[in-house]
Design an enzyme around this catalytic site. Structure first.
Site, PDB file in Angstrom:
ATOM      1  N   SER A   1      18.985 -30.499  10.069  1.00 39.40           N
ATOM      2  CA  SER A   1      20.145 -30.637  11.258  1.00 39.40           C
ATOM      3  C   SER A   1      19.568 -31.677  12.200  1.00 39.40           C
ATOM      4  CB  SER A   1      18.478 -28.993  11.927  1.00 39.40           C
ATOM      5  OG  SER A   1      18.829 -29.433  13.508  1.00 39.40           O
ATOM      6  N   SER A   2      20.618 -31.845  13.000  1.00 35.33           N
ATOM      7  CA  SER A   2      20.793 -33.102  13.829  1.00 35.33           C
ATOM      8  C   SER A   2      19.703 -33.468  14.865  1.00 35.33           C
ATOM      9  CB  SER A   2      22.111 -33.568  14.839  1.00 35.33           C
ATOM     10  OG  SER A   2      22.370 -32.112  15.541  1.00 35.33           O
ATOM     11  N   CYS A   3      18.711 -32.530  15.004  1.00 32.87           N
ATOM     12  CA  CYS A   3      18.142 -32.475  15.675  1.00 32.87           C
ATOM     13  C   CYS A   3      16.568 -33.595  15.025  1.00 32.87           C
ATOM     14  CB  CYS A   3      17.140 -31.421  16.310  1.00 32.87           C
ATOM     15  SG  CYS A   3      15.869 -30.610  14.995  1.00 32.87           S
TER      16      CYS A   3
ATOM     17  N   TYR B   1       9.637 -27.737  14.668  1.00 29.99           N
ATOM     18  CA  TYR B   1      10.971 -28.055  14.385  1.00 29.99           C
ATOM     19  C   TYR B   1      11.731 -29.485  13.038  1.00 29.99           C
ATOM     20  CZ  TYR B   1      15.960 -26.537  12.195  1.00 29.99           C
ATOM     21  OH  TYR B   1      16.659 -26.789  11.227  1.00 29.99           O
TER      22      TYR B   1
ATOM     23  N   LYS C   1      11.645 -30.583   9.071  1.00 29.30           N
ATOM     24  CA  LYS C   1      13.244 -31.243   8.911  1.00 29.30           C
ATOM     25  C   LYS C   1      12.734 -32.001   7.773  1.00 29.30           C
ATOM     26  CE  LYS C   1      15.234 -26.696   8.421  1.00 29.30           C
ATOM     27  NZ  LYS C   1      16.419 -26.672   7.358  1.00 29.30           N
TER      28      LYS C   1
ATOM     29  N   HIS D   1      21.255 -20.363  19.568  1.00 33.59           N
ATOM     30  CA  HIS D   1      21.687 -21.197  20.343  1.00 33.59           C
ATOM     31  C   HIS D   1      22.624 -21.179  20.992  1.00 33.59           C
ATOM     32  CE1 HIS D   1      20.261 -22.611  16.636  1.00 33.59           C
ATOM     33  NE2 HIS D   1      19.911 -24.029  17.045  1.00 33.59           N
TER      34      HIS D   1
HETATM   35  P1  GDP Z   1      19.626 -27.543  21.311  1.00 33.07           P
HETATM   36  O1  GDP Z   1      21.522 -28.009  20.563  1.00 33.07           O
HETATM   37  O2  GDP Z   1      18.482 -27.338  20.305  1.00 33.07           O
HETATM   38  O3  GDP Z   1      19.093 -28.332  22.834  1.00 33.07           O
HETATM   39  O4  GDP Z   1      19.924 -26.338  21.144  1.00 33.07           O
HETATM   40  P2  GDP Z   1      20.709 -24.868  22.068  1.00 33.07           P
HETATM   41  O5  GDP Z   1      21.898 -24.153  21.617  1.00 33.07           O
HETATM   42  O6  GDP Z   1      19.731 -23.959  22.258  1.00 33.07           O
HETATM   43  O7  GDP Z   1      21.104 -25.359  23.921  1.00 33.07           O
HETATM   44  C1  GDP Z   1      21.811 -26.199  23.873  1.00 33.07           C
HETATM   45  C2  GDP Z   1      22.153 -26.738  25.627  1.00 33.07           C
HETATM   46  O8  GDP Z   1      22.508 -25.686  26.299  1.00 33.07           O
HETATM   47  C3  GDP Z   1      21.151 -26.499  25.992  1.00 33.07           C
HETATM   48  O9  GDP Z   1      21.166 -27.844  27.125  1.00 33.07           O
HETATM   49  C4  GDP Z   1      20.490 -25.480  26.848  1.00 33.07           C
HETATM   50  O10 GDP Z   1      19.929 -25.655  28.089  1.00 33.07           O
HETATM   51  C5  GDP Z   1      21.789 -24.962  27.107  1.00 33.07           C
HETATM   52  N1  GDP Z   1      22.715 -24.091  27.295  1.00 33.07           N
HETATM   53  C6  GDP Z   1      23.315 -23.742  28.473  1.00 33.07           C
HETATM   54  N2  GDP Z   1      22.758 -22.120  28.197  1.00 33.07           N
HETATM   55  C7  GDP Z   1      22.406 -21.426  26.898  1.00 33.07           C
HETATM   56  C8  GDP Z   1      22.002 -20.334  26.547  1.00 33.07           C
HETATM   57  O11 GDP Z   1      22.523 -19.441  27.207  1.00 33.07           O
HETATM   58  N3  GDP Z   1      21.128 -20.137  25.094  1.00 33.07           N
HETATM   59  C9  GDP Z   1      20.575 -21.543  24.454  1.00 33.07           C
HETATM   60  N4  GDP Z   1      20.087 -21.632  23.790  1.00 33.07           N
HETATM   61  N5  GDP Z   1      21.427 -22.667  25.391  1.00 33.07           N
HETATM   62  C10 GDP Z   1      21.531 -22.580  26.062  1.00 33.07           C
END
Ligand code: GDP
Length: 317
Positions: A108-110, A137, A141, A180
């Site tokens: 994953s890119s994280c 996580y 990875k 996500h």
């Molecule tokens: P990340 O890419 O590892 O940070 O994982 P996420 O896909 O969970 O979140 C990406 C970004 O989307 C973060 O800045 C979250 O705060 C934002 N975000 C906004 N609304 C939501 C939501 O309803 N669910 C999630 N998971 N993230 C959200």
């Protein structure tokens, strides 16, 4: 890979595994092993060893993993590091023991540092500190990548780690607590429209930028890499491939796009008590591009296809 080669799809029911299955089926590969969790616990080294003894896979796609969004990673850090370490230790080690020809490991890119220069290059791995919300996580990875490299170096295996950005598509996790952002927003906007709600809440500031890849494009890239000539992959020299679109979008931009696709008419509000996570994540994809691969499904089209899938399956997921 030949059409009759035995291929183990670890994690076949998940977002990535099911996309790989669709693609392998379409390509006419007929010998695909897709053990369910009940059939095989991928984190159980003994069970994985027995499974390899009996079934003797020749190629392995390691898409089994514990994955989740920013809140789930932040809330269950032990589960995210422990389960991922156990799964990859078992599957990668047994692939070596059983002389698998090639293994593709999904990362994953994280794995890249929180403040990595953008777009993030493969060489940026371990060049800075990680984003705390998903550090356990990410460290699991990164260990998986190092496992692939170490086995390649010591035992001459052909294990390829690949790093996708935020993925989405059919069979995604639409649970609002653990998913996500993209599937979460699809569900939130859809439900708000159905219930005539005045507002939809998006977490954080809306400012972070993310790269999204439709999972069928990822499957395409995985097959592309699996089928490369051996000379095209530097197995002894830390092979690693970013797979992405080369484009990112702000969470605000994504929310507007999903609002439009779902036909929601109300307002978007931002919940700043929720974490933003890394400010930007976009992958440098020149390595895989130079080999001749590029993504084919534009973001809007991928979201429309995912929304269609969601509408069809929402009562069962
Ligand atoms: P990340 O890419 O590892 O940070 O994982 P996420 O896909 O969970 O979140 C990406 C970004 O989307 C973060 O800045 C979250 O705060 C934002 N975000 C906004 N609304 C939501 C939501 O309803 N669910 C999630 N998971 N993230 C959200």
């Amino acid at each position: 890979m030949r059409n009759t080669d035995k291929i183990l799809l670890a994690g076949a029911s998940g977002l990535v595994g099911s996309a790989l299955k669709r693609r392998l089926d379409d390509d006419g590969l007929v010998n695909i092993l897709c053990p369910s969790h009940a059939e095989l616990d991928m984190s159980d080294n003994r069970a994985v060893a027995d499974y390899f003894d009996v079934h003797k896979p020749v190629y392995v796609f390691l898409a089994a993993a514990k994955v989740g969004g920013i809140l789930a990673n932040n809330t269950y850090p032990a589960d995210y590091i422990y389960e991922n370490l156990m799964i990859q230790n078992a599957v990668i080690h047994q692939s070596y023991v059983h002389k698998v020809k090639k293994l593709l490991f999904l990362g994953s890119s994280c794995i890249y540092p929180k403040h990595c220069p953008q777009p993030m290059k493969e060489e940026d791995l371990l060049s800075g500190t990680l984003e705390p919300t998903n550090e356990p996580y990410a460290i699991a990875k990164i260990s998986g990548i190092e496992l692939c490299w170490a086995y390649n170096r010591q035992y001459g295996t052909r294990f390829i780690p690949v790093m996708p950005p935020n993925l989405f598509g059919p069979n995604d996790n639409f649970d609002l607590e653990t998913s996500h952002v993209l599937p979460a927003l699809l569900r939130k906007f859809h439900e708000a429209r159905s219930a005539n709600r005045k507002t939809v809440t998006v977490w954080g500031t809306g400012e972070p930028r993310r790269e999204f890849l439709y999972v069928d494009d990822l499957a395409d890239a995985c097959l592309f890499l699996m089928n490369l000539e051996d000379t095209a992959v530097p197995y002894m020299d830390r092979p690693l491939f970013n797979i992405g679109t080369g484009e990112d979008i702000s969470i605000r931009g994504l929310a507007e796009m999903i609002k439009d696709i779902t036909g929601y008419q109300g307002e978007i509000v931002y919940d700043r008590t929720k974490p933003d996570g890394t400010p930007q994540k976009i992958l440098n994809i020149s390595k895989i591009s130079n080999l001749g691969w590029r993504a084919g499904i534009p973001l809007q089209q991928g979201i429309r296809q995912t929304y269609k899938w969601f509408l069809k399956h929402k009562d069962y997921i």
